[in-house]
Enzyme design. Structure first.
Site, PDB file in Angstrom:
ATOM      1  N   SER A 269       1.133   4.926 -15.033  1.00  0.00           N
ATOM      2  CA  SER A 269       1.861   3.915 -14.281  1.00  0.00           C
ATOM      3  C   SER A 269       0.946   3.326 -13.240  1.00  0.00           C
ATOM      4  O   SER A 269      -0.217   3.694 -13.140  1.00  0.00           O
ATOM      5  CB  SER A 269       3.091   4.519 -13.613  1.00  0.00           C
ATOM      6  OG  SER A 269       2.662   5.340 -12.550  1.00  0.00           O
ATOM      7  N   LYS A 270       1.500   2.421 -12.453  1.00  0.00           N
ATOM      8  CA  LYS A 270       0.692   1.782 -11.435  1.00  0.00           C
ATOM      9  C   LYS A 270       0.200   2.810 -10.414  1.00  0.00           C
ATOM     10  O   LYS A 270      -0.906   2.726  -9.902  1.00  0.00           O
ATOM     11  CB  LYS A 270       1.523   0.703 -10.742  1.00  0.00           C
ATOM     12  CG  LYS A 270       0.666  -0.250  -9.959  1.00  0.00           C
ATOM     13  CD  LYS A 270       1.479  -1.342  -9.358  1.00  0.00           C
ATOM     14  CE  LYS A 270       0.583  -2.183  -8.449  1.00  0.00           C
ATOM     15  NZ  LYS A 270       1.295  -3.173  -7.706  1.00  0.00           N
ATOM     16  N   ARG A 271       1.051   3.753 -10.146  1.00  0.00           N
ATOM     17  CA  ARG A 271       0.709   4.735  -9.121  1.00  0.00           C
ATOM     18  C   ARG A 271      -0.388   5.702  -9.572  1.00  0.00           C
ATOM     19  O   ARG A 271      -1.169   6.167  -8.799  1.00  0.00           O
ATOM     20  CB  ARG A 271       1.942   5.508  -8.676  1.00  0.00           C
ATOM     21  CG  ARG A 271       2.753   4.778  -7.636  1.00  0.00           C
ATOM     22  CD  ARG A 271       4.227   5.124  -7.699  1.00  0.00           C
ATOM     23  NE  ARG A 271       4.917   4.326  -8.681  1.00  0.00           N
ATOM     24  CZ  ARG A 271       5.633   4.814  -9.675  1.00  0.00           C
ATOM     25  NH1 ARG A 271       5.754   6.117  -9.824  1.00  0.00           N
ATOM     26  NH2 ARG A 271       6.237   4.021 -10.516  1.00  0.00           N
ATOM     27  N   GLY A 273      -3.468   6.242 -10.491  1.00  0.00           N
ATOM     28  CA  GLY A 273      -4.819   5.693 -10.585  1.00  0.00           C
ATOM     29  C   GLY A 273      -4.791   4.215 -10.875  1.00  0.00           C
ATOM     30  O   GLY A 273      -3.807   3.546 -10.615  1.00  0.00           O
TER      31      GLY A 273
END
Ligand code: GLU
Length: 505
Positions: A269-271, A273
């Site tokens: 997901s965006k979170r 890395g």
């Protein structure tokens, strides 16, 4: 029943969120490969029904990235010569927010047909229902209260809402019993019991459709034959099929592509890395490496071949070779591929790609001969995982290095010895004719000098290399000196040796 399509038409339908997620690139790539392989069309549709998520410039950015990677669209949007976003194609508009009338028309038609209904429940009631269901350990779904309203009650409530300036939402009416079959080109046939499907909102009170209605209406009117999208949309597909049936339309074929997971099996997901394609490019991953890598996220040629150009991918792409199991995002593999592509790229092209990374360190690359830059790159390119590493690794070619004097002392020697060797080297280089500075002759001459003086190789070459590079690890002194000679001349080599001598004094 899916129909037989005269023409293959597939689409990439991102939401304009501002950056291109690596998973989104994978979906776009597969759709592109499928369209090109089958001489079909690839349509770009922008799904901007969630206005809260709209990011200015997102479409332009998306097109830039796709264009750079060689993924182009036959319909939808493109960048003109001035880099401005333009629309093309006969089945537009391709921006969902410009198709609101169409969605409304079909939402009303569904209501008419009894496959959708108005819902007047307010947020507060919905929240209470949700809480109750969670307390009972049931999956939170709308309790279908408004589905039970009589036509008269609906009319009354509509008038009431109108008087208050409010708009009710419209919900899909999932059939009470039975199940829906979802045929999928990757996952095979899946059956969904209707009792687990929620009566989801299809038209919001602001007049915008939700994804479910918009995707069905658009795929129908854009004459999409094949929907290729992420596995996370599988549970939505029975709802879509029910909408197709209610509207009397033939659904397209579906091919869902597996999730992409981190090596620890958590969702990418965006979170987790860095997943923005733009970031990979600006870190110096080559487009060829990125495409090759992304193609293997869920697809496999079922041969030993690992290196594919975009053209080869087009030739070999086959939906049947998409895996059902999740793809693992292995950065080490991307690094490996990238270094391979850097190594094999024609030097002239690699130099051009490396320029911005030198410029980032404040190096004015235009003030150096091209041959110098090529030589520097030749020394380092086989060791690079990413082009961005070139700057730090080669900055001593552009400015005198800074280092501690201890670095000049070879492990089997001392400061006096280092100083002595450097003085001898200074004389050696002063007397060396300009014609002998090329790598092989320089190596010959230096070895001769070491031999004639009875020196240890290390005691001479170590301090020399330190003077020239200021680094504990770097290419060898012969090639560094020969390269420095090309760009900065003999005086620079002498100057750096002199600095070493002064440090030890
Ligand atoms: N807009 C959806 C997304 O952002 C597209 C899903 C689909 O392809 O149907 O992934």
């Amino acid at each position: 029943m899916a129909h037989t399509h005269p023409e293959i038409r597939t689409r990439f339908a991102p939401s304009p969120t501002g950056f291109v997620h690596i998973g989104s690139l994978r979906t776009a790539l597969f759709a592109f490969l499928f369209a090109r392989k089958n001489s079909g069309k690839l349509i770009l549709r922008i799904e901007d029904t969630d206005q809260n998520r709209f990011v200015e410039g997102a479409v332009e950015n998306l097109l830039k990235v796709m264009q750079h990677l060689g993924i182009n669209f036959d319909e939808g949007f493109y960048l003109d010569d001035q880099g401005k976003v333009q629309e093309k194609g006969e089945k537009g508009p391709y921006l969902q927010s410009q198709r609101l009338e169409l969605y409304k028309k079909y939402a009303l038609e569904l209501v008419e047909k009894g496959s959708a209904y108005y819902c007047f429940c307010d947020e507060q009631r919905l929240e209470e229902v949700r809480k109750e269901q969670i307390a009972l350990k049931k999956p939170p779904m709308y309790d279908r209260l408004c589905r039970k309203l009589t036509p008269e009650e609906v009319r009354e409530k509509l008038n009431e809402a109108k008087a208050q300036g409010k708009n009710p939402v419209i919900r899909q009416a999932i059939p009470e019993g039975g199940s829906t079959l979802v045929p999928d080109l990757v996952y095979g046939e899946m059956t969904y019991e209707h009792r687990i499907l929620d009566d989801q909102v299809i038209l919001k009170s602001d007049g915008f459709p939700t994804y479910h209605l918009a995707v069905v209406v658009d795929d129908h009117f854009m004459e999409i034959s094949h929907v290729i999208r992420g596995e996370e949309w599988i549970p939505s597909t029975p709802k879509h099929i029910l909408l197709y049936q209610a509207l009397g339309w033939a659904p397209p074929e579906f091919a869902h592509v597996p999730l992409i997971l981190n090596p620890d099996k958590s969702k990418l997901s965006k979170r987790q890395g860095d997943v923005a394609v733009e970031d990979f490019l600006s870190k110096g991953y080559l487009k060829e490496a990125l495409i090759n890598f992304v193609a293997f996220l869920g697809w496999n040629p079922k041969t030993d071949q690992e290196i594919f150009s975009l053209q080869e991918l087009i030739e070999q792409f086959d939906l049947k070779k998409i895996n059902k199991s999740a793809a693992i995002f292995d950065l080490a593999k991307l690094d490996w591929l990238n270094s391979l592509y850097i190594r094999n790229k024609p030097l002239r092209e690699t130099v051009a790609l490396a320029l911005p990374f030198w410029e980032l360190l404040g190096i004015n690359t235009e003030s150096y001969p091209k041959e110098y830059l090529s030589e520097i790159l030749t020394l380092e390119k086989d060791r690079l995982k990413k082009l961005s590493e070139i700057g730090e690794r080669t900055k001593y070619f552009f400015a005198q290095p800074e280092y501690e004097k201890e670095l000049l002392i070879w492990k089997k020697a001392d400061a006096n010895d280092a100083s002595h060797k450097l003085q001898k080297l200074y004389e050696f280089f002063t007397n060396l004719p300009e014609g002998r500075f090329q790598k092989t002759s320089l190596e010959e001459e230096l070895k001769k000098f070491i031999g004639q003086n009875g020196f240890d190789n290390g005691s001479v070459l170590w301090p020399l290399r330190t003077c020239l590079t200021g680094m504990a690890a770097s290419p060898g002194p012969f090639e560094v000196a020969a390269t420095l000679f090309i760009g900065l001349g003999k005086t620079e080599i002498l100057k750096r040796i002199k600095i070493g001598i002064d440090k030890l004094a």
